[in-house]
Design an enzyme around this catalytic site. Structure first.
Site, PDB file in Angstrom:
ATOM      1  N   GLU A   1      -1.815  -7.467   7.406  1.00  0.00           N
ATOM      2  CA  GLU A   1      -0.497  -7.317   8.006  1.00  0.00           C
ATOM      3  C   GLU A   1      -0.416  -8.100   9.315  1.00  0.00           C
ATOM      4  O   GLU A   1      -1.440  -8.500   9.881  1.00  0.00           O
ATOM      5  CB  GLU A   1      -0.218  -5.827   8.248  1.00  0.00           C
ATOM      6  CG  GLU A   1       1.156  -5.479   8.812  1.00  0.00           C
ATOM      7  CD  GLU A   1       2.337  -5.924   7.957  1.00  0.00           C
ATOM      8  OE1 GLU A   1       2.517  -7.158   7.808  1.00  0.00           O
ATOM      9  OE2 GLU A   1       3.094  -5.051   7.472  1.00  0.00           O
TER      10      GLU A   1
ATOM     11  N   HIS B   1       0.825  -1.205   0.000  1.00  0.00           N
ATOM     12  CA  HIS B   1       0.000   0.000   0.000  1.00  0.00           C
ATOM     13  C   HIS B   1       0.868   1.268   0.000  1.00  0.00           C
ATOM     14  O   HIS B   1       2.051   1.240   0.376  1.00  0.00           O
ATOM     15  CB  HIS B   1      -0.932   0.016   1.212  1.00  0.00           C
ATOM     16  CG  HIS B   1      -0.196   0.040   2.516  1.00  0.00           C
ATOM     17  ND1 HIS B   1       0.381   1.180   3.045  1.00  0.00           N
ATOM     18  CD2 HIS B   1       0.066  -0.955   3.405  1.00  0.00           C
ATOM     19  CE1 HIS B   1       0.961   0.904   4.187  1.00  0.00           C
ATOM     20  NE2 HIS B   1       0.784  -0.397   4.443  1.00  0.00           N
TER      21      HIS B   1
END
Length: 199
Positions: A86, A15
């Protein structure tokens, strides 16, 4: 993998920038949006990614990953994949590595994990499960995800221990490519790392 499917080629996209990625704070399950610069980084990926014909696109549940996928032009094809989340940093959420090591000298997430969060073994199980599914699917696949789970996926792709993930840093809005050696079709490789307009 089915005989009529081509081998998997994985474009692993981290990202764009967030406030916490810019400051070095570990961002696991805290749902932070991209900064303005992070949005620009994600848009800048569009020309590179639009040149690739993706068979499937998967994205982490996190807003920052979904924003990056959308701004890069692949949201319409994307499916949310929980295994792309994550690391769960537990008590270390929002902390910087330098501050963690001040209270726990020598700490390394890939070896020690996080109290109240995930252990390296738990992350390996998640990464290996996803890799097995991607290899079975085959084709060209985009994954919009995060820095440390991304490094974990890369080292597990080539059969290394998770501790080796500490040697691979994927920048914000950067792309790593996982595939196979053209001369040895059964040899998984990291074909490229940290591709992108600003890298």
């Amino acid at each position: 993998m089915q005989a009529d499917r081509k081998p998997a080629s994985i474009y692993l996209v981290r990202h764009g920038e967030t406030i916490w990625s810019a400051s070095g704070q570990h961002t696991g399950r805290t749902d932070i949006a991209l900064t303005d610069h992070g949005e620009d980084q994600a848009r800048a990926l569009r020309p590179m990614l639009s040149a690739v014909s993706f068979d499937q696109v998967f994205v982490s549940p996190a807003t920052r990953a979904r924003q990056t996928c959308s701004l890069a032009g692949l949201a319409d094809a994307a499916q949310v994949e929980p295994d792309l989340a994550e690391w769960d940093y537990g008590r270390y959420e929002g902390m910087r590595s330098i501050d963690i090591r001040a209270e726990r000298p020598g700490w390394a997430v890939y070896r020690d994990g996080c109290p109240g969060g995930e252990t390296p073994g738990e992350v390996v199980l998640r990464a290996d499960r996803l890799i097995a599914r991607l290899r079975e699917r085959g084709g060209t696949i985009a994954l919009f995800s995060h820095g440390q789970i991304g490094s974990t996926l890369a080292v597990r792709w080539i059969g290394l221990s998770i501790i080796e993930g500490q040697h691979l840093v994927l920048g914000t809005a950067a792309v790593g490519v996982l595939g196979y050696n053209p001369g040895h079709a059964d040899m998984p490789v990291i074909s490229a790392w940290n591709l992108g307009p600003s890298h």
